[in-house]
Design a protein around this motif. Structure first.
Motif, PDB file in Angstrom:
ATOM      1  N   UNK A 376       0.834  -1.204   0.000  1.00  0.00           N
ATOM      2  CA  UNK A 376       0.000   0.000   0.000  1.00  0.00           C
ATOM      3  C   UNK A 376       0.871   1.257   0.000  1.00  0.00           C
ATOM      4  N   UNK A 377       1.933   1.253   0.819  1.00  0.00           N
ATOM      5  CA  UNK A 377       2.832   2.397   0.847  1.00  0.00           C
ATOM      6  C   UNK A 377       3.539   2.608  -0.478  1.00  0.00           C
ATOM      7  N   UNK A 378       3.942   1.512  -1.132  1.00  0.00           N
ATOM      8  CA  UNK A 378       4.604   1.599  -2.439  1.00  0.00           C
ATOM      9  C   UNK A 378       3.643   2.160  -3.481  1.00  0.00           C
ATOM     10  N   UNK A 379       2.385   1.693  -3.434  1.00  0.00           N
ATOM     11  CA  UNK A 379       1.384   2.189  -4.376  1.00  0.00           C
ATOM     12  C   UNK A 379       1.186   3.694  -4.213  1.00  0.00           C
ATOM     13  N   UNK A 380       1.166   4.154  -2.971  1.00  0.00           N
ATOM     14  CA  UNK A 380       1.017   5.597  -2.724  1.00  0.00           C
ATOM     15  C   UNK A 380       2.227   6.369  -3.245  1.00  0.00           C
ATOM     16  N   UNK A 381       3.424   5.851  -2.995  1.00  0.00           N
ATOM     17  CA  UNK A 381       4.634   6.532  -3.472  1.00  0.00           C
ATOM     18  C   UNK A 381       4.647   6.647  -4.993  1.00  0.00           C
ATOM     19  N   UNK A 382       4.096   5.635  -5.661  1.00  0.00           N
ATOM     20  CA  UNK A 382       4.139   5.619  -7.127  1.00  0.00           C
ATOM     21  C   UNK A 382       3.103   6.545  -7.750  1.00  0.00           C
ATOM     22  N   UNK A 383       1.875   6.548  -7.221  1.00  0.00           N
ATOM     23  CA  UNK A 383       0.798   7.286  -7.897  1.00  0.00           C
ATOM     24  C   UNK A 383       0.208   8.416  -7.067  1.00  0.00           C
ATOM     25  N   UNK A 384       0.573   8.490  -5.787  1.00  0.00           N
ATOM     26  CA  UNK A 384       0.122   9.609  -4.970  1.00  0.00           C
ATOM     27  C   UNK A 384      -1.220   9.428  -4.297  1.00  0.00           C
ATOM     28  N   UNK A 385      -1.871   8.291  -4.466  1.00  0.00           N
ATOM     29  CA  UNK A 385      -3.090   7.997  -3.716  1.00  0.00           C
ATOM     30  C   UNK A 385      -3.226   6.486  -3.551  1.00  0.00           C
ATOM     31  N   UNK A 386      -4.298   6.091  -2.843  1.00  0.00           N
ATOM     32  CA  UNK A 386      -4.475   4.678  -2.485  1.00  0.00           C
ATOM     33  C   UNK A 386      -5.637   4.015  -3.233  1.00  0.00           C
ATOM     34  N   UNK A 387      -6.155   4.664  -4.250  1.00  0.00           N
ATOM     35  CA  UNK A 387      -7.359   4.155  -4.905  1.00  0.00           C
ATOM     36  C   UNK A 387      -7.171   2.741  -5.439  1.00  0.00           C
ATOM     37  N   UNK A 388      -6.143   2.525  -6.217  1.00  0.00           N
ATOM     38  CA  UNK A 388      -5.911   1.209  -6.813  1.00  0.00           C
ATOM     39  C   UNK A 388      -5.652   0.160  -5.738  1.00  0.00           C
ATOM     40  N   UNK A 389      -4.856   0.518  -4.729  1.00  0.00           N
ATOM     41  CA  UNK A 389      -4.530  -0.433  -3.659  1.00  0.00           C
ATOM     42  C   UNK A 389      -5.792  -0.830  -2.889  1.00  0.00           C
ATOM     43  N   UNK A 390      -6.636   0.137  -2.556  1.00  0.00           N
ATOM     44  CA  UNK A 390      -7.848  -0.148  -1.794  1.00  0.00           C
ATOM     45  C   UNK A 390      -8.831  -0.998  -2.592  1.00  0.00           C
ATOM     46  N   UNK A 391      -8.935  -0.749  -3.879  1.00  0.00           N
ATOM     47  CA  UNK A 391      -9.836  -1.557  -4.696  1.00  0.00           C
ATOM     48  C   UNK A 391      -9.302  -2.987  -4.848  1.00  0.00           C
ATOM     49  N   UNK A 392      -7.994  -3.138  -4.926  1.00  0.00           N
ATOM     50  CA  UNK A 392      -7.404  -4.482  -4.917  1.00  0.00           C
ATOM     51  C   UNK A 392      -7.697  -5.180  -3.588  1.00  0.00           C
ATOM     52  N   UNK A 393      -7.669  -4.398  -2.504  1.00  0.00           N
ATOM     53  CA  UNK A 393      -8.007  -4.959  -1.197  1.00  0.00           C
ATOM     54  C   UNK A 393      -9.429  -5.478  -1.158  1.00  0.00           C
ATOM     55  N   UNK A 394     -10.367  -4.747  -1.748  1.00  0.00           N
ATOM     56  CA  UNK A 394     -11.753  -5.211  -1.808  1.00  0.00           C
ATOM     57  C   UNK A 394     -11.852  -6.535  -2.561  1.00  0.00           C
ATOM     58  N   UNK A 395     -11.139  -6.628  -3.681  1.00  0.00           N
ATOM     59  CA  UNK A 395     -11.161  -7.856  -4.476  1.00  0.00           C
ATOM     60  C   UNK A 395     -10.573  -9.020  -3.684  1.00  0.00           C
ATOM     61  N   UNK A 396      -9.491  -8.767  -2.945  1.00  0.00           N
ATOM     62  CA  UNK A 396      -8.864  -9.818  -2.129  1.00  0.00           C
ATOM     63  C   UNK A 396      -9.834 -10.343  -1.063  1.00  0.00           C
ATOM     64  N   UNK A 397     -10.582  -9.451  -0.435  1.00  0.00           N
ATOM     65  CA  UNK A 397     -11.530  -9.870   0.595  1.00  0.00           C
ATOM     66  C   UNK A 397     -12.642 -10.732   0.011  1.00  0.00           C
ATOM     67  N   UNK A 398     -13.151 -10.347  -1.135  1.00  0.00           N
ATOM     68  CA  UNK A 398     -14.194 -11.143  -1.788  1.00  0.00           C
ATOM     69  C   UNK A 398     -13.641 -12.499  -2.212  1.00  0.00           C
ATOM     70  N   UNK A 399     -12.403 -12.508  -2.721  1.00  0.00           N
ATOM     71  CA  UNK A 399     -11.767 -13.763  -3.125  1.00  0.00           C
ATOM     72  C   UNK A 399     -11.574 -14.687  -1.933  1.00  0.00           C
ATOM     73  N   UNK A 400     -11.090 -14.142  -0.816  1.00  0.00           N
ATOM     74  CA  UNK A 400     -10.899 -14.948   0.388  1.00  0.00           C
ATOM     75  C   UNK A 400     -12.192 -15.532   0.890  1.00  0.00           C
ATOM     76  N   UNK A 401     -13.261 -14.738   0.883  1.00  0.00           N
ATOM     77  CA  UNK A 401     -14.570 -15.230   1.320  1.00  0.00           C
ATOM     78  C   UNK A 401     -15.064 -16.348   0.415  1.00  0.00           C
ATOM     79  N   UNK A 402     -14.874 -16.191  -0.889  1.00  0.00           N
ATOM     80  CA  UNK A 402     -15.308 -17.214  -1.839  1.00  0.00           C
ATOM     81  C   UNK A 402     -14.562 -18.524  -1.626  1.00  0.00           C
ATOM     82  N   UNK A 403     -13.274 -18.446  -1.337  1.00  0.00           N
ATOM     83  CA  UNK A 403     -12.494 -19.661  -1.090  1.00  0.00           C
ATOM     84  C   UNK A 403     -12.993 -20.392   0.158  1.00  0.00           C
TER      85      UNK A 403
END
Length: 416
Positions: A376-403
């Protein structure tokens, strides 16, 4: 202990005496290595930076160091718990953790020594992590196991709520070194006596197993080798890799996430204050539900909340109410994670080799938990916000629940 000491009207394995074990476990969790360093490094950081000139990046790397050590040592800790008993491990590890934490006050400016102190603290304090406490709590409870785990794990939320103001007041009055010494004493002067008096394991002696409440379940279960040949173990591993990554990553970045959304420092303090209390709510409600509904289904339901919380933090316009709801949702999910893990292991793989199996899963969580904040910190350093990282986090949570929904029914019997 002989059966006549217990009421025959109560379900075996759920005698009220088990709740004293839960209280001891809650105290052990609260004063262990999981919450104390994590919640105090942020308070100590400005003091260490001002005195020694260390950067905040260098200071926060101590958490990564701890995660790396835990990832390696937790399977060994689990084996020790199974072999020597959780109570012995706890009574040895609590004072050693307290002393090693106190050693931070002796540092005179060497960053390498600081990291070495964290390595030693992580090794000596490994026996204060959740595998130790949940191992015994799950022995005492069957019907109300989820609630018992939820109450025991509230210790981290209690520490998160109390330790920061305590640390701040000690630093202001006496300096950071005294604060470290006082906080390091807590596992020794409070934790050890409470655990010694109340934390009791179920042991099978020469009597038949049915004469010992819970002994039949305590002696049943698969070995680690057998579990590793079970597809459900690998399904759980993939699920918790995704879940731990997504739940851990936003937590240390939360203040900066809110800062990027133009909230003031005062607003950020008010919004993030809700996180600790929502962790406790997640643990208690999740534990209550685990006793009543199939655990993977409850996991899928509860993990929806942090998934939505991550997504809310990426919306175009966000006000204080929306940000608070997102923060509460993240805390709610984070509070449920370890209760869920302990419950699933005890139900699917049994009690006999619980420590070894839990230790391996804790290594997975430590890896994902150490990686998440960095990504998350690397993503912020690269693009200046956390939008992409947070949306990936949402996908990870849904994936974990499905498993987890692929786990199937609980096995009826673990006896070998």
């Amino acid at each position: 202990m002989h059966q006549r000491a217990f009421s025959k009207d109560l379900p075996k394995h759920d005698h009220p005496r088990g709740w004293t074990v839960v209280i001891a476990a809650m105290v052990g969790v609260a004063l262990g290595m999981s919450p104390i360093p994590f919640y105090t490094i942020g308070m100590l950081g400005p003091q260490l930076s001002a005195e020694f000139g260390w950067s905040f990046a260098a200071l926060m790397a101590s958490i990564t160091v701890q995660s790396g050590v835990v990832m390696i040592a937790s399977p060994l800790s689990g084996i020790a718990i199974d072999r020597f008993g959780a109570r012995k491990v706890a009574l040895l590890s609590l004072p050693l953790f307290g002393l090693s934490y106190m050693s931070l006050a002796l540092n005179n400016g060497s960053l390498m020594i600081f990291y070495a102190q964290w390595i030693v603290m992580s090794i000596l304090g490994i026996g204060t992590l959740s595998a130790t406490w949940t191992r015994v709590v799950t022995q005492w409870f069957d019907k109300r196991r989820g609630m018992a785990l939820g109450v025991a794990s509230c210790g981290t939320g209690i520490t998160g709520f109390l330790i920061k103001p305590l640390c701040a007041s000690l630093i202001q009055a006496y300096g950071w070194r005294t604060a470290v010494m006082v906080i390091g004493c807590l596992p020794i002067v409070i934790g050890v006596p409470v655990v010694a008096a109340l934390f009791r394991e179920i042991r099978c002696g020469p009597r038949k197993a049915e004469d010992v409440p819970g002994a039949d379940l305590a002696q049943s279960g698969v070995t680690l080798a057998e579990a590793m040949r079970d597809r459900r173990l690998w399904t759980m591993a993939g699920a918790f890799l995704s879940i731990a990554f997504a739940l851990t990553a936003p937590t240390p970045n939360l203040e900066n996430i809110l800062r990027t959304r133009a909230f003031t420092l005062a607003q950020i303090g008010e919004i993030t204050a809700a996180f600790g209390l929502s962790v406790i709510c997640g643990r208690l409600l999740g534990g209550w539900l685990l006793d009543r509904v199939w655990a993977p289904l409850i996991a899928a339901f509860i993990l929806v909340f942090p998934a939505i919380g991550c997504w809310l933090l990426t919306t175009g316009s966000i006000n204080a109410l929306t940000a608070t709801l997102a923060t509460v949702s993240l805390g709610f999910g984070a509070g449920f994670e370890f209760d869920l893990l302990a419950y699933l292991i005890s139900r699917y793989f049994g009690q006999k080799h619980y420590g070894s199996i839990y230790g391996c899963f804790y290594a997975v969580i430590a890896f994902a938990g150490g990686l998440g904040p960095v990504v998350f910190g690397y993503a912020f350093d690269r693009v200046g916000d956390y939008t992409l990282a947070l949306r990936c986090g949402s996908v990870c949570l849904v994936t974990g629940a499905a498993l987890l929904l692929m786990m199937g029914a609980y096995p009826k019997d673990h006896r070998k």
